[in-house]
Design a protein around this motif. Structure first.
Motif, PDB file in Angstrom:
ATOM      1  N   GLU A  14      37.170  57.682  33.321  1.00  0.00           N
ATOM      2  CA  GLU A  14      37.262  58.026  31.915  1.00  0.00           C
ATOM      3  C   GLU A  14      36.298  59.152  31.545  1.00  0.00           C
ATOM      4  OE1 GLU A  14      37.388  54.361  29.843  1.00  0.00           O
ATOM      5  OE2 GLU A  14      37.868  55.342  27.947  1.00  0.00           O
ATOM      6  N   ASN A  31      45.935  49.767  39.322  1.00  0.00           N
ATOM      7  CA  ASN A  31      47.331  50.153  39.094  1.00  0.00           C
ATOM      8  C   ASN A  31      47.690  50.340  37.618  1.00  0.00           C
ATOM      9  OD1 ASN A  31      49.817  50.907  40.067  1.00  0.00           O
ATOM     10  ND2 ASN A  31      50.593  48.838  40.385  1.00  0.00           N
ATOM     11  N   ASP A  32      46.730  50.782  36.817  1.00  0.00           N
ATOM     12  CA  ASP A  32      46.993  51.014  35.389  1.00  0.00           C
ATOM     13  C   ASP A  32      47.421  52.474  35.222  1.00  0.00           C
ATOM     14  OD1 ASP A  32      47.052  51.148  32.656  1.00  0.00           O
ATOM     15  OD2 ASP A  32      45.118  50.168  32.359  1.00  0.00           O
ATOM     16  N   LEU A  33      48.708  52.691  35.459  1.00  0.00           N
ATOM     17  CA  LEU A  33      49.223  54.059  35.581  1.00  0.00           C
ATOM     18  C   LEU A  33      48.909  54.925  34.370  1.00  0.00           C
ATOM     19  CD1 LEU A  33      50.895  56.074  37.216  1.00  0.00           C
ATOM     20  CD2 LEU A  33      52.935  55.173  36.107  1.00  0.00           C
ATOM     21  N   LEU A  34      49.116  54.380  33.185  1.00  0.00           N
ATOM     22  CA  LEU A  34      48.948  55.215  31.997  1.00  0.00           C
ATOM     23  C   LEU A  34      47.484  55.477  31.677  1.00  0.00           C
ATOM     24  CD1 LEU A  34      51.209  56.587  30.454  1.00  0.00           C
ATOM     25  CD2 LEU A  34      51.972  54.781  31.942  1.00  0.00           C
ATOM     26  N   PHE A  35      46.622  54.568  32.117  1.00  0.00           N
ATOM     27  CA  PHE A  35      45.190  54.830  32.002  1.00  0.00           C
ATOM     28  C   PHE A  35      44.818  55.998  32.915  1.00  0.00           C
ATOM     29  CE2 PHE A  35      41.030  54.205  34.024  1.00  0.00           C
ATOM     30  CZ  PHE A  35      40.204  54.309  32.921  1.00  0.00           C
ATOM     31  N   ALA A  37      46.747  58.285  33.959  1.00  0.00           N
ATOM     32  CA  ALA A  37      47.350  59.503  33.410  1.00  0.00           C
ATOM     33  C   ALA A  37      46.481  60.084  32.293  1.00  0.00           C
ATOM     34  CB  ALA A  37      48.745  59.192  32.882  1.00  0.00           C
ATOM     35  N   SER A  38      45.994  59.224  31.417  1.00  0.00           N
ATOM     36  CA  SER A  38      45.152  59.699  30.312  1.00  0.00           C
ATOM     37  C   SER A  38      43.901  60.390  30.840  1.00  0.00           C
ATOM     38  CB  SER A  38      44.718  58.531  29.435  1.00  0.00           C
ATOM     39  OG  SER A  38      45.778  58.126  28.634  1.00  0.00           O
ATOM     40  N   ARG A  41      44.877  63.683  32.602  1.00  0.00           N
ATOM     41  CA  ARG A  41      45.261  64.693  31.619  1.00  0.00           C
ATOM     42  C   ARG A  41      43.999  65.345  31.016  1.00  0.00           C
ATOM     43  NH1 ARG A  41      49.628  66.430  27.649  1.00  0.00           N
ATOM     44  NH2 ARG A  41      48.366  67.140  25.920  1.00  0.00           N
ATOM     45  N   TRP A 269      56.959  55.597  40.181  1.00  0.00           N
ATOM     46  CA  TRP A 269      55.652  55.067  39.778  1.00  0.00           C
ATOM     47  C   TRP A 269      54.573  55.587  40.733  1.00  0.00           C
ATOM     48  CZ3 TRP A 269      54.679  51.711  35.670  1.00  0.00           C
ATOM     49  CH2 TRP A 269      53.404  51.138  35.619  1.00  0.00           C
ATOM     50  N   MET A 272      53.886  59.397  40.357  1.00  0.00           N
ATOM     51  CA  MET A 272      53.037  59.759  39.220  1.00  0.00           C
ATOM     52  C   MET A 272      51.604  59.282  39.427  1.00  0.00           C
ATOM     53  SD  MET A 272      54.747  61.605  37.201  1.00  0.00           S
ATOM     54  CE  MET A 272      55.765  62.204  38.506  1.00  0.00           C
ATOM     55  N   LEU A 302      57.329  65.485  33.858  1.00  0.00           N
ATOM     56  CA  LEU A 302      56.486  64.364  33.453  1.00  0.00           C
ATOM     57  C   LEU A 302      55.082  64.500  34.051  1.00  0.00           C
ATOM     58  CD1 LEU A 302      56.410  61.704  31.909  1.00  0.00           C
ATOM     59  CD2 LEU A 302      56.998  60.548  34.045  1.00  0.00           C
ATOM     60  N   LEU A 304      53.329  66.924  34.319  1.00  0.00           N
ATOM     61  CA  LEU A 304      52.475  67.774  33.474  1.00  0.00           C
ATOM     62  C   LEU A 304      51.673  66.922  32.484  1.00  0.00           C
ATOM     63  CD1 LEU A 304      54.946  70.691  32.691  1.00  0.00           C
ATOM     64  CD2 LEU A 304      53.320  70.482  34.584  1.00  0.00           C
ATOM     65  N   GLY A 305      52.163  65.746  32.179  1.00  0.00           N
ATOM     66  CA  GLY A 305      51.412  64.824  31.339  1.00  0.00           C
ATOM     67  C   GLY A 305      50.480  63.941  32.142  1.00  0.00           C
ATOM     68  N   PHE A 306      50.547  64.037  33.472  1.00  0.00           N
ATOM     69  CA  PHE A 306      49.762  63.178  34.356  1.00  0.00           C
ATOM     70  C   PHE A 306      48.733  63.988  35.149  1.00  0.00           C
ATOM     71  CE2 PHE A 306      51.810  58.855  34.585  1.00  0.00           C
ATOM     72  CZ  PHE A 306      52.725  59.056  33.570  1.00  0.00           C
TER      73      PHE A 306
ATOM     74  N   TYR B   2      41.103  57.649  23.831  1.00  0.00           N
ATOM     75  CA  TYR B   2      41.755  58.690  24.624  1.00  0.00           C
ATOM     76  C   TYR B   2      42.311  59.825  23.768  1.00  0.00           C
ATOM     77  CZ  TYR B   2      41.957  54.497  27.468  1.00  0.00           C
ATOM     78  OH  TYR B   2      41.643  53.359  28.128  1.00  0.00           O
ATOM     79  N   ILE B  34      51.729  62.786  26.214  1.00  0.00           N
ATOM     80  CA  ILE B  34      52.588  61.667  26.604  1.00  0.00           C
ATOM     81  C   ILE B  34      51.801  60.569  27.300  1.00  0.00           C
ATOM     82  CG2 ILE B  34      53.347  62.482  28.888  1.00  0.00           C
ATOM     83  CD1 ILE B  34      56.238  61.679  27.708  1.00  0.00           C
ATOM     84  N   ALA B  35      50.716  60.946  27.974  1.00  0.00           N
ATOM     85  CA  ALA B  35      49.892  59.945  28.651  1.00  0.00           C
ATOM     86  C   ALA B  35      49.235  59.029  27.612  1.00  0.00           C
ATOM     87  CB  ALA B  35      48.847  60.620  29.522  1.00  0.00           C
ATOM     88  N   TRP B  36      48.787  59.610  26.529  1.00  0.00           N
ATOM     89  CA  TRP B  36      48.167  58.801  25.460  1.00  0.00           C
ATOM     90  C   TRP B  36      49.206  57.875  24.826  1.00  0.00           C
ATOM     91  CZ3 TRP B  36      49.204  59.067  20.082  1.00  0.00           C
ATOM     92  CH2 TRP B  36      48.377  58.241  19.296  1.00  0.00           C
ATOM     93  N   GLY B  38      51.961  56.751  26.102  1.00  0.00           N
ATOM     94  CA  GLY B  38      52.303  55.699  27.056  1.00  0.00           C
ATOM     95  C   GLY B  38      51.207  54.657  27.115  1.00  0.00           C
ATOM     96  N   ASN B  39      49.998  55.136  27.143  1.00  0.00           N
ATOM     97  CA  ASN B  39      48.862  54.233  27.241  1.00  0.00           C
ATOM     98  C   ASN B  39      48.786  53.304  26.034  1.00  0.00           C
ATOM     99  OD1 ASN B  39      46.631  53.170  28.388  1.00  0.00           O
ATOM    100  ND2 ASN B  39      45.354  54.977  28.208  1.00  0.00           N
ATOM    101  N   TRP B 271      61.078  63.292  29.543  1.00  0.00           N
ATOM    102  CA  TRP B 271      59.966  63.356  28.603  1.00  0.00           C
ATOM    103  C   TRP B 271      60.350  62.694  27.290  1.00  0.00           C
ATOM    104  CZ3 TRP B 271      55.326  65.750  29.958  1.00  0.00           C
ATOM    105  CH2 TRP B 271      54.389  65.891  28.925  1.00  0.00           C
ATOM    106  N   GLN B 303      61.595  52.828  36.066  1.00  0.00           N
ATOM    107  CA  GLN B 303      60.363  52.305  36.663  1.00  0.00           C
ATOM    108  C   GLN B 303      59.132  52.816  35.912  1.00  0.00           C
ATOM    109  OE1 GLN B 303      59.049  53.483  40.605  1.00  0.00           O
ATOM    110  NE2 GLN B 303      58.322  51.415  41.022  1.00  0.00           N
ATOM    111  N   ILE B 304      59.104  54.102  35.629  1.00  0.00           N
ATOM    112  CA  ILE B 304      57.976  54.662  34.885  1.00  0.00           C
ATOM    113  C   ILE B 304      57.920  54.062  33.476  1.00  0.00           C
ATOM    114  CG2 ILE B 304      57.068  56.771  33.845  1.00  0.00           C
ATOM    115  CD1 ILE B 304      56.623  57.099  36.637  1.00  0.00           C
ATOM    116  N   GLY B 307      55.529  51.500  32.335  1.00  0.00           N
ATOM    117  CA  GLY B 307      54.202  51.894  31.870  1.00  0.00           C
ATOM    118  C   GLY B 307      54.222  52.406  30.435  1.00  0.00           C
TER     119      GLY B 307
END
Lengths: 362, 364
Positions: A14, A31-35, A37-38, A41, A269, A272, A302, A304-306, B2, B34-36, B38-39, B271, B303-304, B307
């Protein structure tokens, strides 16, 4: 992994702090993918703001006849196989004639098989030919695997080979052939080509000569998660020493038509997760590339957001990955790439090989 | 935590479990991070649903593709004399299921069909009853608000009477389709001949009153505006406040191929699919489940989506036809093992369930 270890690793991710292998393993397991990603990013924005790069390029794959017979590859074949081909001077000339018509062509990307009888001069002459036809276009050519092969054929050192190529007009090396830099894995997936030590030696020699390179990973086959993550740390160590890597590319393994076709392509998954974790671990490499040819366009967008900040290029005609069953198109347009980037809320920047913006592109 | 400062107020609301307003929803659609997004959706998902991801081992039975409604977004509906038009007899419908029963884990049926010009309500009812008699062990989910409105019109029965008869014939839950966008401007343009927004809502409300749970959906990515998407979500949220009978919400991206509308509309991007999923999770604070329907989204997007707020991945399906007529490139069925793997790779717990989200088997 204890909860404490995971918590510590999450806090570091973080804050954008440097991760250890233990941290990376903890984040992988969490495995907290969106965390991820944040965090990725955020790191991307620190490095390249809202910019996302692409280039106008053409791929040339000179031959698919290869002595290395890697089990992971669907492109190569043996001499005498009816799929086999070799591009001669006039074939290359035809591609170059076509390439001359491309507006703002920035780069020619040349990657090929290790042909059993074509000597180093054959490859060298292609570089000279490209340079003569397109003097202002950057030539990104030959992975370390090919360079090691040239060295073995000629008896010259890797460094000498690179010097000769540079004098002939080579500007940079692509990042392929790294696969997983671990000899246990290489013995199974690519036993006959450059070893871990040889790949690293070649990269370091290139960086020493001022030749910038990319680097890569091929994941999702027989490697363990620890081997996969360790690979990223190996790259980070090299970069600490030389600073010569420009971009990192994560290649998911496409099993179709390879000797490992019993394996399954990893899911989106995992793709990403690799993009985000690579961005976080490789804190000293400027760019992370989402290679649309391998990921498919939706996943590349996608990405690009990760944490990815580069979509590669327009390409023209791609052969290697399509032999392995990739269902993507073999080329795209500048307009299409720019639209993907804009839709993701970022700024498209057309670049040359060295990530200098090309102004006329807008 | 975030977000860029721009969205800090919405982030605070989400973390405090406060309801988002229409304006919040519209702003979220302008958010490029998008990451935020999704989170945020994932945080809400964790609180509301935990780590279980539901799926069904099911079979789709589309009784007929002959349809009077001629919706511009549909590639499935055909005229009686068109090539490829079909209408199952009772035996044919049973045979489809008999084939699907080769999978010993088959748990239930999803029955959705065209509005056949010559069929009476009894014709539909007869087929439903026959499926139930032949396969009493299979759960029966079927008929959208659009079909039920049609049954009421052709039979002269009230919605309530129609629903009672369907329930008596074995129906256990109502499918979520046909909601499209609950806006009469959009419906007048795209599907003027079928149930209006109010009629669709009335069917759901009546079903809930009778104790029949229903699903809800949104078909997006055609002519609707962002505001209309948000208003659609709020309509569903208001209905749910009133009845509590909506079980799961499904986002359907419009698939343009082979449709009348598709000539002028491009398919949504991954997206857009994922941000719409996330924003739906955030806006629909009173609907427990959000479904990532892999048939429409494709497997990688589905699958994505796990999240991005989804906790339901639909089912094995067994020969999907409606969307494959519209050029869906996903397979027409997935094996249960594969669904389990997709869910596990996302770090979640697969659980096979029936049409009312009762867990049949789980794989911890």
């Amino acid at each position: 992994m204890t909860e404490e270890e995971i918590k510590k690793a999450r806090a570091k991710a973080e804050q954008g702090e440097r991760l250890s292998l233990q941290d990376a393993l903890a984040l992988y397991e969490d495995n907290d993918l969106l965390f991820l990603a944040s965090c990725a990013r955020k790191m991307k924005e620190k490095k390249s703001g809202k910019n996302v790069f692409y280039n106008v390029n053409r791929h040339i794959n000179l031959t698919n006849i290869c002595t290395s017979g890697c089990p992971l590859c669907a492109f190569q074949c043996e001499e005498g196989d009816k799929r086999g081909y070799v591009m001669e001077t006039e074939d290359v000339a035809r591609v170059l004639e076509d390439a001359k018509k491309v507006r703002n062509l920035g780069e020619i990307h040349i990657v090929s098989a290790l042909h059993p009888t074509k000597d180093f001069d054959y490859y060298l002459n292609v570089v000279r030919q490209v340079k003569a036809a397109l003097p202002d276009v950057d030539i990104k050519a030959f992975t370390p695997v090919e360079v090691v092969h040239f060295s073995q054929m000629t008896g010259k050192s890797v460094k000498e080979v690179l010097k000769i190529l540079k004098e002939a007009g080579l500007s940079s090396l692509p990042g392929g052939g790294a696969e997983i830099l671990n000899d246990r894995v290489r013995k199974e997936i690519c036993p006959k080509k450059a070893t871990t030590a040889q790949w690293i030696e070649t990269i370091k020699a290139a960086h020493e000569l001022g030749i910038r390179t990319n680097c890569s990973i091929m994941y999702g086959h027989i490697e363990t998660i620890e081997e996969r993550l360790q690979h990223l740390f190996t790259l980070r160590d090299i970069q600490d020493e030389t600073g010569g890597f420009q971009a990192f590319i994560a290649f998911p393994f496409h099993p179709a038509n390879t000797q490992l076709s019993h394996l399954k392509r990893v899911g989106s998954w995992e793709d990403m997760k690799m993009i985000a974790m690579s961005r976080l671990i490789l804190d000293n490499i400027d760019h992370v590339k989402a290679f649309w040819i391998m990921l498919t366009t939706p996943l590349a967008q996608l990405a690009l957001g990760f944490g990815a900040d580069d979509l590669d290029g327009t390409i023209g005609e791609e052969k290697i990955i399509h032999e392995a069953g990739a269902k993507t198109g073999t080329g795209t347009t500048r307009e299409r790439l720019r639209k993907l980037i804009t839709e993701a809320g970022m700024i498209p920047v057309e670049r040359d090989t060295f990530y200098n913006p090309i102004k006329e592109a807008e | 935590m975030y977000a860029t400062n721009e969205y800090a107020d919405i982030e605070q609301k989400i973390l405090n479990e406060e309801r988002l307003t229409r304006e919040d929803g519209i702003r979220l659609f302008k958010c490029h991070d998008i990451a935020w997004l999704g989170n945020m959706a994932d945080i809400v998902r964790k609180k509301k649903c935990g780590d279980i991801v539901y799926y069904n081992v099911n079979c789709h039975v589309n009784l007929t593709n002959i349809c009077t409604s001629h919706c511009k977004f549909c590639a499935f509906g055909k005229d009686k004399d068109s090539k490829g038009a079909y209408a199952f007899s009772v035996e044919e419908a049973i045979n489809v299921v008999r084939d699907a029963k080769k999978d010993p884990n088959l748990a239930g049926l999803h029955v959705v069909s065209g509005l056949h010009p010559d069929w009476s309500f009894e014709d539909y009812l007869e087929r439903l009853q026959a499926l139930h008699n032949e396969f009493p062990e299979l759960y029966l989910k079927g008929f959208t608000g659009v079909e039920i409105t049609h049954f009421s019109k052709i039979s002269g029965l009230s919605i309530e009477e129609v629903l009672k008869k369907l329930k008596a014939a074995g129906l256990q839950a109502i499918a979520g389709g046909g909601a499209e966008i609950l806006s009469d401007r959009v419906r007048t343009e795209l599907c003027p001949k079928k149930a209006t927004a109010d009629e669709w809502i009335e069917v759901a409300r009546t079903a809930h009153k009778l104790g029949i749970k229903t699903n809800a959906s949104m078909l997006y990515g055609h002519i609707e505006t962002i505001e209309e998407r948000v208003d659609h979500l709020i309509k569903l949220r208001n209905l749910q406040d009133e009845t509590g009978g909506l079980q799961t919400f499904i986002c359907f991206p419009f698939l343009p191929k082979n449709t009348e509308l598709g000539q002028n509309v491009r398919q949504t991007s991954m997206w857009d699919d994922l941000r719409t999923m996330a924003i739906s999770r955030l806006m629909l604070d009173n609907i427990k489940n959000i479904k990532a329907y892999w048939v429409m989204l494709t497997v990688p997007v589905a699958q994505i989506a796990l999240g991005f707020g989804a906790n339901d991945i639909d089912g094995t399906v067994h020969k999907e036809t409606i969307l494959h007529d519209a050029g869906a490139t996903s397979p027409t069925a997935l094996s249960e093992d594969y669904i389990i793997k997709i869910i596990r790779d996302a770090g979640r717990i697969p659980a096979a369930c029936d049409c009312n989200f009762n867990i049949l088997r789980r794989f911890d």
